[in-house]
Design an enzyme around this catalytic site. Sequence first.
Site, short mmCIF file in Angstrom:
data_model
loop_
_atom_site.label_atom_id
_atom_site.label_comp_id
_atom_site.label_asym_id
_atom_site.label_seq_id
_atom_site.Cartn_x
_atom_site.Cartn_y
_atom_site.Cartn_z
N ARG A 44 0.81 -1.22 0.00
CA ARG A 44 0.00 0.00 0.00
C ARG A 44 0.85 1.27 0.00
O ARG A 44 0.32 2.37 -0.08
CB ARG A 44 -0.93 0.00 1.22
N LYS A 135 3.82 -19.21 5.93
CA LYS A 135 3.21 -19.76 7.15
C LYS A 135 2.92 -18.60 8.11
O LYS A 135 3.55 -17.54 7.97
CB LYS A 135 4.14 -20.78 7.78
N HIS A 165 10.14 -22.74 4.89
CA HIS A 165 11.53 -22.72 4.43
C HIS A 165 12.41 -23.70 5.20
O HIS A 165 13.49 -24.06 4.73
CB HIS A 165 12.12 -21.30 4.48
N GLU A 203 15.72 -19.93 20.95
CA GLU A 203 16.57 -18.84 20.48
C GLU A 203 16.80 -17.79 21.55
O GLU A 203 15.97 -17.59 22.43
CB GLU A 203 16.02 -18.22 19.18
N ASP A 222 3.55 -20.01 15.67
CA ASP A 222 4.65 -19.47 14.88
C ASP A 222 5.67 -20.55 14.52
O ASP A 222 6.23 -20.53 13.43
CB ASP A 222 5.34 -18.34 15.65
N HIS A 227 6.92 -25.34 11.30
CA HIS A 227 8.31 -25.80 11.15
C HIS A 227 8.58 -27.10 11.92
O HIS A 227 9.15 -28.05 11.37
CB HIS A 227 9.29 -24.75 11.66
N LYS A 327 11.57 -18.08 22.89
CA LYS A 327 12.35 -16.86 22.61
C LYS A 327 13.02 -16.38 23.89
O LYS A 327 12.60 -16.71 24.99
CB LYS A 327 11.40 -15.75 22.14
P1 NDP Z 1 5.76 -7.35 7.54
O1 NDP Z 1 4.75 -6.81 8.49
O2 NDP Z 1 7.16 -6.89 7.64
O3 NDP Z 1 5.29 -7.03 6.03
C1 NDP Z 1 3.95 -7.11 5.63
C2 NDP Z 1 3.84 -6.60 4.20
O4 NDP Z 1 2.47 -6.68 3.82
C3 NDP Z 1 4.26 -5.13 4.03
O5 NDP Z 1 4.86 -4.99 2.76
C4 NDP Z 1 2.92 -4.40 4.06
O6 NDP Z 1 3.04 -3.17 3.39
C5 NDP Z 1 2.06 -5.40 3.28
N1 NDP Z 1 0.64 -5.23 3.52
C6 NDP Z 1 -0.03 -5.23 4.71
N2 NDP Z 1 -1.34 -5.03 4.50
C7 NDP Z 1 -1.51 -4.91 3.15
C8 NDP Z 1 -2.64 -4.70 2.32
N3 NDP Z 1 -3.89 -4.60 2.82
N4 NDP Z 1 -2.44 -4.63 0.98
C9 NDP Z 1 -1.20 -4.75 0.46
N5 NDP Z 1 -0.10 -4.95 1.20
C10 NDP Z 1 -0.26 -5.03 2.53
O7 NDP Z 1 5.63 -8.94 7.65
P2 NDP Z 1 6.74 -10.03 7.28
O8 NDP Z 1 7.39 -9.65 6.00
O9 NDP Z 1 7.60 -10.25 8.47
O10 NDP Z 1 5.88 -11.36 7.12
C11 NDP Z 1 5.14 -11.63 5.94
C12 NDP Z 1 4.77 -13.11 5.95
O11 NDP Z 1 5.97 -13.88 5.94
C13 NDP Z 1 3.98 -13.57 7.18
O12 NDP Z 1 3.06 -14.54 6.77
C14 NDP Z 1 5.05 -14.19 8.07
O13 NDP Z 1 4.52 -15.19 8.91
C15 NDP Z 1 5.96 -14.81 7.02
N6 NDP Z 1 7.32 -15.04 7.48
C16 NDP Z 1 8.12 -13.99 7.86
C17 NDP Z 1 9.42 -14.20 8.26
C18 NDP Z 1 10.31 -13.08 8.66
O14 NDP Z 1 11.43 -13.34 9.14
N7 NDP Z 1 9.92 -11.83 8.47
C19 NDP Z 1 9.99 -15.58 8.31
C20 NDP Z 1 9.08 -16.61 7.87
C21 NDP Z 1 7.80 -16.33 7.47
P3 NDP Z 1 1.99 -1.97 3.65
O15 NDP Z 1 1.58 -2.04 5.08
O16 NDP Z 1 2.77 -0.74 3.29
O17 NDP Z 1 0.87 -2.20 2.72
#
Ligand code: NDP
Length: 475
Positions: A44, A135, A165, A203, A222, A227, A327
Site C-alpha cells: 500500500r 506460514k 523454508h 533462540e 509461529d 516448522h 524466545k
Molecule cells: P511485515 O509486516 O514486515 O510485512 C507485511 C507486508 O504486507 C508489508 O509490505 C505491508 O506493506 C504489506 N501489507 C499489509 N497489509 C496490506 C494490504 N492490505 N495490501 C497490500 N499490502 C499489505 O511482515 P513479514 O514480511 O515479516 O511477514 C510476511 C509473511 O511472511 C507472514 O506470513 C510471516 O509469517 C511470514 N514469514 C516472515 C518471516 C520473517 O522473518 N519476516 C519468516 C518466515 C515467514 P503496507 O503495510 O505498506 O501495505
Amino acid sequence: MTIQRLVVFGGTGDLTGRYLLPALAALREAGHIDDRFSLTGASREDWDGARYREWASAQLDRHGADIPTDARRAVVASTDYRRADVTDPAEVGAVVAGDDPVAVYLALPPSLFPATVTALHEAGLPPSSRIVLEKPFGEDLAGAQELNRLLADLLPERAVFRVDHFLAMTTVQNVLGSRLANRVLEPIWNSIHIAEVDIVWDETLALEGRAGYYDHVGALKDMVQNHLLQLLCLVAMEPPLTLGERDLRDRKVDVLRSVRYMTDDDVRRRTRRARYSAGRCNGHEVPAYIEEDGVDARRRTETFAEVELELDNWRWAGTRFRLRSGKALGRDRKEVAVRFRRVPHLPFGQDADVQPNVLRFGLEPESLSLDVTVTGSRTETLTQLSLTAGMDPADLPAYGRLLLDVLNGDPALSIRSDEAEEAWRVLEPVLSAWEQELVPLEEYSAGSEGPPPRPAAPGRRDDLLHRDAVLPADS
Ligand code: NDP
C-alpha cells in the site's frame, strides 16, 4: 514450465527484504534466473519503481552482502513496483494482469490470505499461474479448511505452494539423507531402539520489534504448528518410494495422521506454555515480554511452547517426540536430537558411566553429530565422545531453493492441502485447552533455560510393549 514473472504482495515487508531479495540474487548468481526474469513488488506504500529499487538495493546491501554485486544489481534492475491493496480485486488484478503466467507470492500478514485469494479469484490469473503462501497457513483448522477451499477455486493443487523454508534447509534434507542412505541407521530407526526425539528451536532472540505479528500468533502457531511438525514428519515418516511430490507428501501426511489425539488431561500433562519476564540475553537487557512495544498482555501470548506427542503406528509406538520452541532463552539450541535406548547389558563395573547415544542434526549452525561411549584410558572405564561433522555450505539459501521450485513448478517441498489441515488437527486440542486456561501460563526470566521441566508423563502404551521387558526403561 518455468515461470519468469514473480509478483510479491507484501513486497515492502521484512520477509521480502531479509529473505526473498537475497534469495533471488543467489538464484541470479547461480545462473538459475537471467534477464528474462522480472519481479514486481506490491504494497500500500505510495512508491514508484525508482523508490522501490532504491529500497531493494538497500535491503540487498544489508541482507545479501555476501552475494556478488553484479547479481544484486541485476535483480534490482529486474524489479518494478505497483501500489495495491490486496483486499481490492481491481488493484490486485492490475498487478497480475498479463499474457504470461505469474507466480504470486503472498508475503503478507496471514490474516490477509483469505481476502487476497478471493481478490485474485475475482480478478483472474493468467493460465498456468502459481501461488505461494507463507506460514502460518490459517489461524486454526477451520481457517485452514476455508483457505484451502478458496485456493481450490483459484488454482489446481499442484500450482499451490504452501511454503515452509525449514524444508529447504540442507540439514533438514539431511535428516532424510542420513536415515535413508545409510545401512546402519534405518534398521534401528524405530521405537525398539529410539527412546526420545527432541525437536527444538530455542533462540536467544527476543521479540525484536515484531509484536504486530507475533503477539497475535505466539510460539505454538509461529514455530511448532508448522516448522517443527514438518521436522517431525521427516524424522518419523516411512521411507518414501521416491522424493517426488506425491510419495514424499503421502508419507508426511501418514505421520500427522498417526499423532495420537490429545485429551484435556494429556494436554495438561504433556504441554507447557510460558512467556519471558525481564532479564539479560546475549549481554543485553531484555524487558519483560508484556512490556515490549505493541504487546497486549491480555492476549496472554506465549513466547515458549512445548508439546510432547506420541505416534500411533507400528514403528513409533513407545517413543516420545518433544517439540519445543522459545524466545529470549539463555542459549541458542536449534536441533533435532535423536536419543537411543541404553544397551541391554554392560560387561563393565557397576559404576560404569554410560550415556545413551544421541544423534544430533544441528539446524543453525548446520551440523551432524553423534554422542558415543568408548573405553577410556584405564581398562573398564568408559568415556563419552561427540563425533561432529560440519556440513558443506548449501549452494542456495533455503528461500532460494523454495523460489526455484516455485518458478520450476515442483511442489515436493511445499505442503499439500490435506497436510496443512492435519497439522492443525494435531494441535487443535492444545489450542483449545490453552484457551480455556487448563494449562498455566508460566514465566521464565529472559536469558534463563526457560520454565523448569516437569517430570515426564508415562507413555500410555509402555506397559504393552514387549521390548520394555528386555530393555531398560530409560526416560
Ligand atoms: P511485515 O509486516 O514486515 O510485512 C507485511 C507486508 O504486507 C508489508 O509490505 C505491508 O506493506 C504489506 N501489507 C499489509 N497489509 C496490506 C494490504 N492490505 N495490501 C497490500 N499490502 C499489505 O511482515 P513479514 O514480511 O515479516 O511477514 C510476511 C509473511 O511472511 C507472514 O506470513 C510471516 O509469517 C511470514 N514469514 C516472515 C518471516 C520473517 O522473518 N519476516 C519468516 C518466515 C515467514 P503496507 O503495510 O505498506 O501495505
